[in-house]
Design a protein around this motif. Structure first.
Motif, short mmCIF file in Angstrom:
data_model
loop_
_atom_site.label_atom_id
_atom_site.label_comp_id
_atom_site.label_asym_id
_atom_site.label_seq_id
_atom_site.Cartn_x
_atom_site.Cartn_y
_atom_site.Cartn_z
N GLU A 191 0.83 -1.20 0.00
CA GLU A 191 0.00 0.00 0.00
C GLU A 191 0.87 1.26 0.00
O GLU A 191 0.58 2.23 -0.71
CB GLU A 191 -0.92 0.01 1.23
CG GLU A 191 -1.97 -1.08 1.23
CD GLU A 191 -1.42 -2.42 1.68
OE1 GLU A 191 -0.27 -2.46 2.18
OE2 GLU A 191 -2.12 -3.43 1.53
N THR A 192 1.95 1.24 0.79
CA THR A 192 2.86 2.38 0.82
C THR A 192 3.50 2.58 -0.54
O THR A 192 3.61 3.70 -1.04
CB THR A 192 3.95 2.17 1.89
OG1 THR A 192 3.34 2.12 3.17
CG2 THR A 192 4.96 3.32 1.88
N ALA A 199 2.33 1.65 -3.45
CA ALA A 199 1.32 2.10 -4.40
C ALA A 199 1.04 3.59 -4.26
O ALA A 199 0.91 4.32 -5.25
CB ALA A 199 0.03 1.30 -4.22
N ARG A 200 0.96 4.06 -3.00
CA ARG A 200 0.71 5.50 -2.78
C ARG A 200 1.87 6.32 -3.33
O ARG A 200 1.66 7.37 -3.94
CB ARG A 200 0.54 5.77 -1.28
CG ARG A 200 -0.78 5.29 -0.70
CD ARG A 200 -1.05 5.93 0.66
NE ARG A 200 0.00 5.60 1.62
CZ ARG A 200 -0.02 4.54 2.42
NH1 ARG A 200 -1.04 3.69 2.36
NH2 ARG A 200 0.95 4.33 3.28
N HIS A 204 3.86 5.51 -5.76
CA HIS A 204 3.80 5.45 -7.22
C HIS A 204 2.77 6.45 -7.75
O HIS A 204 3.01 7.15 -8.75
CB HIS A 204 3.45 4.03 -7.66
CG HIS A 204 3.42 3.85 -9.15
ND1 HIS A 204 2.31 4.15 -9.91
CD2 HIS A 204 4.36 3.40 -10.02
CE1 HIS A 204 2.56 3.88 -11.18
NE2 HIS A 204 3.80 3.43 -11.27
N ASP A 205 1.65 6.56 -7.07
CA ASP A 205 0.55 7.40 -7.55
C ASP A 205 0.88 8.90 -7.49
O ASP A 205 0.37 9.67 -8.32
CB ASP A 205 -0.72 7.13 -6.74
CG ASP A 205 -1.31 5.75 -7.03
OD1 ASP A 205 -0.94 5.16 -8.06
OD2 ASP A 205 -2.11 5.26 -6.22
N VAL A 206 1.68 9.32 -6.51
CA VAL A 206 1.91 10.75 -6.35
C VAL A 206 3.04 11.27 -7.25
O VAL A 206 3.21 12.48 -7.38
CB VAL A 206 2.23 11.12 -4.89
CG1 VAL A 206 1.08 10.75 -3.98
CG2 VAL A 206 3.54 10.51 -4.42
N THR A 232 5.13 11.71 -10.91
CA THR A 232 4.96 11.70 -12.36
C THR A 232 5.81 10.59 -12.97
O THR A 232 6.67 10.01 -12.30
CB THR A 232 5.39 13.05 -12.96
OG1 THR A 232 6.82 13.19 -12.78
CG2 THR A 232 4.67 14.21 -12.31
N ARG A 287 9.30 9.03 -11.52
CA ARG A 287 9.51 7.60 -11.27
C ARG A 287 10.77 7.12 -11.96
O ARG A 287 11.50 6.27 -11.43
CB ARG A 287 8.29 6.80 -11.71
CG ARG A 287 7.06 7.04 -10.83
CD ARG A 287 5.98 5.99 -11.06
NE ARG A 287 5.35 6.10 -12.36
CZ ARG A 287 4.28 6.85 -12.62
NH1 ARG A 287 3.73 7.58 -11.66
NH2 ARG A 287 3.75 6.90 -13.83
N LYS A 313 7.22 15.05 -2.13
CA LYS A 313 5.95 14.37 -2.38
C LYS A 313 5.78 13.11 -1.53
O LYS A 313 4.65 12.77 -1.15
CB LYS A 313 5.83 14.01 -3.86
CG LYS A 313 5.51 15.17 -4.78
CD LYS A 313 5.37 14.69 -6.22
CE LYS A 313 4.95 15.80 -7.16
NZ LYS A 313 4.76 15.30 -8.55
#
Length: 227
Positions: A156-157, A159-160, A162-164, A166, A170, A206
């Motif tokens: 979950e950490t 994934a979060r 990765h989502d924030v 660009t 990444r 971020k």
């Protein structure tokens, strides 16, 4: 003419006096580095950090009483401005990941050469990642191999994180995970070095992460973001 930059102030923590002497001789001979103190165990390292406020603590892992990982965690909590560079003869995942999760800004083996040690101290003081190449390889293997995930990892950490970010951020983070410097990332991604520095700053903000190593761990679910 502007004054020269202040030297990087280093505290050496190791339970062997001859090891401390060797490190002191190497670092004292390097331009722009000043050894300000020594400690023989983790408790002494914590107290000396409080008293001397070094820029970098060169930290052994296996020491009597309070070990290097516990001391690193305490220093990272109480003095986040102080960088910890962990050195050990033990090339084992539990020490590497334990030290990094505790807040170390870098990890090197004691068989590192003189120039590598000096460069590592300077890099950690500047907030850049310093990881022994084999530790970087093992980290990547651990988080990417099928069925080889670290039991402490948090998808979950990751994934979060990765989502924030660009897509370009990444890319930069992936390069950071391989231990590349800003100039090396710039060459690899065909970017200006100033642009890479901007991306790194945004990544740290971020996630949020205290430094480059912490950012890599967060992105792979191996550490939690800063409070």
């Amino acid at each position: 003419m502007p004054p020269p930059p202040a030297p990087v102030r280093v505290l050496i923590a190791d339970d062997q006096s001859l090891i401390r002497l060797g490190f002191r001789m190497v670092l004292d001979a390097a331009d722009g580095i000043e050894v300000v103190g020594e400690a023989g165990d983790g408790a002494e390292a914590i107290a000396a950090t409080e008293r001397l406020r070094p820029d970098v603590v060169l930290m052994d892992v296996r020491m009597p009483g309070v070990d290097g990982i516990a001391a690193t965690a305490r220093i990272a909590r109480d003095h986040p401005e102080v960088r910890v560079l962990v050195l050990t003869t033990f090339d084992l995942d539990e020490y590497a990941f334990g030290a990094l999760r505790a807040g170390a800004g870098g990890f090197l083996l004691k068989d590192a050469g003189r120039e590598e040690l000096v460069a590592a101290v300077r890099a950690v003081a500047a907030g850049e990642a310093t990881l022994a190449p084999r530790i970087v390889r093992r980290m990547i293997e651990l988080v990417t191999a099928s069925g080889g995930a670290d039991p402490a990892a948090s998808p979950e950490t990751a994934a979060r994180a990765h989502d924030v970010l660009t897509a370009r951020e990444r890319d930069v983070l992936d390069s950071m995970a391989r231990g590349l410097t800003n100039s090396e990332i710039a060459d690899e991604l065909y970017l200006g070095e100033s642009t890479v520095k901007t991306h790194v700053g945004r990544i740290l903000a971020k996630l949020p992460a205290r430094d480059r190593v912490h950012a890599v761990l967060i992105a792979h679910g191996l550490a939690e973001p800063s409070a």
